[in-house]
Design an enzyme around this catalytic site. Structure first.
Site, mmCIF file in Angstrom:
data_model
loop_
_atom_site.group_PDB
_atom_site.id
_atom_site.type_symbol
_atom_site.label_atom_id
_atom_site.label_comp_id
_atom_site.label_asym_id
_atom_site.label_seq_id
_atom_site.Cartn_x
_atom_site.Cartn_y
_atom_site.Cartn_z
ATOM 1 N N LYS A 13 7.491 -7.000 23.821
ATOM 2 C CA LYS A 13 6.652 -7.418 24.953
ATOM 3 C C LYS A 13 6.379 -8.919 24.919
ATOM 4 C CE LYS A 13 3.013 -4.881 23.915
ATOM 5 N NZ LYS A 13 3.422 -4.259 22.644
ATOM 6 N N ARG A 88 -4.855 -1.085 26.428
ATOM 7 C CA ARG A 88 -4.379 -0.315 25.280
ATOM 8 C C ARG A 88 -5.069 1.044 25.188
ATOM 9 N NH1 ARG A 88 -2.389 -4.970 22.010
ATOM 10 N NH2 ARG A 88 -1.499 -4.190 20.078
ATOM 11 N N ARG A 127 9.285 -9.725 10.947
ATOM 12 C CA ARG A 127 8.943 -10.722 11.976
ATOM 13 C C ARG A 127 8.332 -11.994 11.391
ATOM 14 N NH1 ARG A 127 5.377 -8.996 17.108
ATOM 15 N NH2 ARG A 127 3.733 -8.570 15.596
ATOM 16 N N ARG A 160 2.537 -12.702 10.317
ATOM 17 C CA ARG A 160 1.190 -12.276 10.718
ATOM 18 C C ARG A 160 0.580 -11.397 9.633
ATOM 19 N NH1 ARG A 160 1.306 -10.046 16.831
ATOM 20 N NH2 ARG A 160 -0.056 -8.516 15.820
ATOM 21 N N ARG A 171 -0.830 0.648 12.981
ATOM 22 C CA ARG A 171 -0.777 0.198 14.386
ATOM 23 C C ARG A 171 0.111 1.120 15.219
ATOM 24 N NH1 ARG A 171 1.300 -5.411 13.178
ATOM 25 N NH2 ARG A 171 1.433 -5.778 15.400
#
Ligand code: AMP
Length: 219
Positions: A13, A88, A127, A160, A171
């Protein structure tokens, strides 16, 4: 154009929102980025949100609805925006609809990115994000040319805090339990479009353009 991006963490996204926002000159509104900046700056919002971010849990709806109300009320959102990471929960989705109905500027489209869970875990744990421009890389599948350095702006890449395997798994669980039901909500409202998020970045970009052309033609 008022656009919502849906999909699990790691579905792409953010990457697509950044590219689309640049091309269409509308802001990418990432609630994750807003919260991380608030945590960094130690604002009251940041202090309240930090624990939730660290645990991979959702920040309470009342707080998030206030954040988004303030943000989309800003001048730069007058011509449209891409919401990346909001809503969300069903409560957030309903609050957004009410907010937009009250100003006569309803959502144009909600685009859901599909990626299998195994691939999401691989993407998130590998990531690396640019501290300066927000571009994303992956140490396995899309490494930067120079380790630790952004290809686009030369900024420093970092991992992160919530991209470790434990928080990533949490998550994903939170996404399936609390966020996935929103897809059905938007389907019933007739604004849902679905894309296969496993394809290449450019292919997905092209499909998003086709979707947006269809949506504006139908307006
Ligand atoms: P993201 O960058 O979108 O993956 O978001 C990172 C974290 O910020 C999430 O794991 C949540 O803790 C929090 N967050 C972001 N957007 C929302 C939202 N709309 N509602 C609740 N929590 C959120």
């Amino acid at each position: 154009m008022r656009i919502v991006f849906l999909g699990a963490p790691g579905a792409g996204k953010g990457t697509q929102a950044r590219l689309l926002a640049e091309k269409h000159h509308i802001p990418q509104v990432s609630t994750g980025d807003i919260l991380r900046a608030a945590v960094r700056e130690g604002t009251p919002l940041g202090l309240e949100a930090k624990g939730y971010l660290d645990r991979g849990e959702l920040v309470p709806d009342a707080l998030m609805i206030g954040v988004i109300r303030d943000r989309i009320g800003c001048e730069d959102c007058a011509k449209g925006y891409i919401l990346d990471g909001f809503p969300r929960t069903l409560e957030q989705a309903r609050a957004l609809d009410e907010m937009l109905a009250s100003i006569g500027a309803p959502l144009d489209v909600a685009i859901d990115f599909h990626v299998p869970t195994e691939e999401l875990l691989r993407r998130l744990t590998g990531r690396r994000v640019c501290r300066n421009c927000g571009a994303s890389f992956n140490v396995v599948s899309a490494p930067p040319k120079v380790e630790g350095v952004c290809d686009h702006c030369g900024g420093e890449l970092f991992q992160r805090a919530d991209d470790n395997i434990e928080t990533v798994s949490k998550r994903q669980k939170v996404y399936h339990e609390q966020t996935a039901p929103i897809t059905e909500y938007y389907r019933q409202r007739g604004v849902l479009r679905e894309v296969d998020g496993t394809r290449g970045i450019e292919e997905i970009q092209a499909e998003l353009e086709r979707i947006l052309m269809g949506v504006s033609a139908a307006k």
